[in-house]
Design a protein around this motif. Structure first.
Motif, PDB file in Angstrom:
ATOM      1  N   GLN A 261     -69.457  -7.843 -57.467  1.00 10.91           N
ATOM      2  CA  GLN A 261     -68.732  -6.643 -57.861  1.00 10.91           C
ATOM      3  C   GLN A 261     -68.799  -5.578 -56.775  1.00 10.91           C
ATOM      4  O   GLN A 261     -67.808  -4.901 -56.489  1.00 10.91           O
ATOM      5  N   ASN A 262     -69.956  -5.416 -56.162  1.00 17.06           N
ATOM      6  CA  ASN A 262     -70.129  -4.411 -55.110  1.00 17.06           C
ATOM      7  C   ASN A 262     -69.878  -4.973 -53.705  1.00 17.06           C
ATOM      8  O   ASN A 262     -70.075  -4.263 -52.720  1.00 17.06           O
TER       9      ASN A 262
ATOM     10  N   ASP B   4     -74.028  -9.557 -54.796  1.00 20.88           N
ATOM     11  CA  ASP B   4     -73.381  -8.739 -55.827  1.00 20.88           C
ATOM     12  C   ASP B   4     -71.878  -8.834 -55.598  1.00 20.88           C
ATOM     13  O   ASP B   4     -71.340  -8.160 -54.728  1.00 20.88           O
TER      14      ASP B   4
END
Length: 236
Positions: free
Chosen positions: A88-89, A86
């Motif tokens: 974004q995270n 991920d």
């Protein structure tokens, strides 16, 4: 060593005199350690090569093929493959090669399955691999405890004076006795494990003999006969 330089110089001369003619136009001290007067000897042979000696200690006498295989295995042991879970995270999956072990790295949560990130609170090899693959700044993930602002806060508090020890209250708590068997032996020099070369001329020379008793392994300063002679002189 001068003799080693002469051997290599003759090998070049036998191959083609053009090599030695080119070397003759350069002062010896500019490219050969044998003629530099010892200025670069310790730095180039001791400090920089010491780590290489420790790595190649078990393979220095092997064939060229074995040395190449050793280099390849050691370089591959540090390779880490990064897969983005991920972006974004900031969650990633890393795989250590050639063992194939996989770990999940959560940069935002400052966590890793190997637990080293949580214990040290500072980026290490898994974190560096993730930051390098995604072009992230690894300094962002350094805990505040390592920053200079936190270090300065430690010394902002006022320290109480201990005063005179004779005015301290009596101590009635438990007494701790150190275990003498766990004491580190500091007598004598630590045992050396690295391989010796031409640089260690003093270590490669013959064992010393005592001038008083003639026994090998010690000098006259540590001879028992020397201690007895000093005792007799003091008695007189």
């Amino acid at each position: 060593m001068v003799w080693e330089y002469e051997v290599r110089y003759q090998c070049l001369r036998e191959r083609d005199k053009a090599y030695t003619n080119w070397l003759n136009r350069i002062p010896h001290k500019q490219y050969a350690l044998a003629f530099d007067g010892g200025y670069r000897w310790g730095h180039m042979t001791t400090n920089l090569v010491e780590c290489i000696n420790s790595v190649l200690k078990g393979a220095r006498n092997l064939s060229i093929t074995a040395l190449v295989k050793l280099h390849a295995s050691q370089l591959a042991s540090g390779n880490i493959q990064v897969s983005c879970f991920d972006r974004q995270n900031e969650v990633f999956k890393v795989r250590e090669m050639p063992s194939g072990l996989e770990f999940a790295v959560d940069l935002r949560g400052l966590r890793c399955d190997c637990v080293e990130f949580q214990v040290d609170r500072i980026p290490y090899r898994h974190v560096f691999a993730c930051c390098a693959s995604q072009q992230l700044d690894w300094q962002v993930y350094v805990h505040d405890v390592y920053k200079m602002d936190q270090v300065r806060q430690v010394y902002r508090a006022r320290f109480r004076s201990l005063g005179n020890p004779t005015t301290w209250p009596a101590y009635n708590g438990p007494w701790f006795v150190p275990n003498s068997y766990l004491t580190r032996v500091t007598k004598g020099r630590p045992k050396m494990t690295r391989l010796l070369n031409e640089m260690d001329t003093r270590m490669l020379r013959r064992p010393r003999h005592c001038r008083l008793c003639g026994v090998e392994g010690h000098s006259h300063n540590r001879c028992r006969q020397s201690a007895g002679a000093n005792a007799d002189r003091d008695a007189q």
